[in-house]
Design a protein around this motif. Structure first.
Motif: not given
Length: 193
Positions: A28-32, A59-65, A185-188
């Motif tokens: 949760s601390l590694l998020s937009v 921006g954060c997309d863990l699936e794509h690194g 709220f946060s948005f990517s």
């Protein structure tokens, strides 16, 4: 600044081999919107100096690194205002990226020298500043190098070292997670002007 984040079961395996993990665990601390604050030690043989630094994940997309965000240096001697840069990060997950950089003039020996300075290889990152946001390239600073970064999911701290063969070696970056900007709220998607 590119970011590399990885999880590895043992620090003795910086080769990028898969240790049975396909991607970093969600944190949760590694998020937009997450903000971090601390210092970057830019000391050299001639003087001892540290800059106050604020970082925000945009921006954060863990699936794509992938991670990106902004970094603000507050007390830079040659600048009249805080210097803000935009960075992009690579998550070292052995699926999208490995421990070896393979670009930005970093050799495998440079990678090993920097990664082995961290106490563990749990949730590692590498980030590269891409451009100055609020100052021109004539501000007296450079963004030619990049950061080796270790992110701790347990307390949200970030420790790192700046690498640029033309700068003071091992400039240490130390940041702690803040609650700033975490309400609502946060948005990517984002826009920098």
């Amino acid at each position: 600044m590119p970011v590399r984040v990885a999880e590895s079961s043992a620090p003795s395996q910086p080769s990028g081999s898969n240790c049975g993990q396909t991607s970093p665990s969600a944190c949760s601390l590694l998020s937009v919107g997450q903000a971090f604050s601390g210092t970057q030690n830019v000391s050299s043989m001639q003087k001892d100096e540290a800059w106050r630094v604020n970082v925000r994940i945009q921006g954060c997309d863990l699936e794509h690194g992938y991670l990106c965000g902004t970094m603000e240096a507050l007390n830079v001697p040659m600048a009249d205002t805080p210097v803000v840069t935009f960075w992009e990060g690579e998550i070292v997950d052995t699926k999208n990226y490995t421990f070896f950089t393979g670009k930005w003039e970093a050799t495998p020996e440079d990678d090993i020298r920097h990664w082995t300075k961290f106490p563990s290889f749990s949730a590692l990152q590498r980030w590269k500043e891409q451009y100055f946001v609020n100052v021109g390239t004539d501000c007296g600073l450079t963004i030619a190098g990049f950061y080796y970064v270790c992110f701790s999911c347990s307390d949200g701290s970030i420790n790192g070292f700046y690498y640029d063969p033309n700068s003071s070696p091992f400039q240490k970056l130390e940041l702690k997670s803040t609650n700033e900007g975490r309400q609502g709220f946060s948005f990517s998607s984002y826009e920098l002007r």
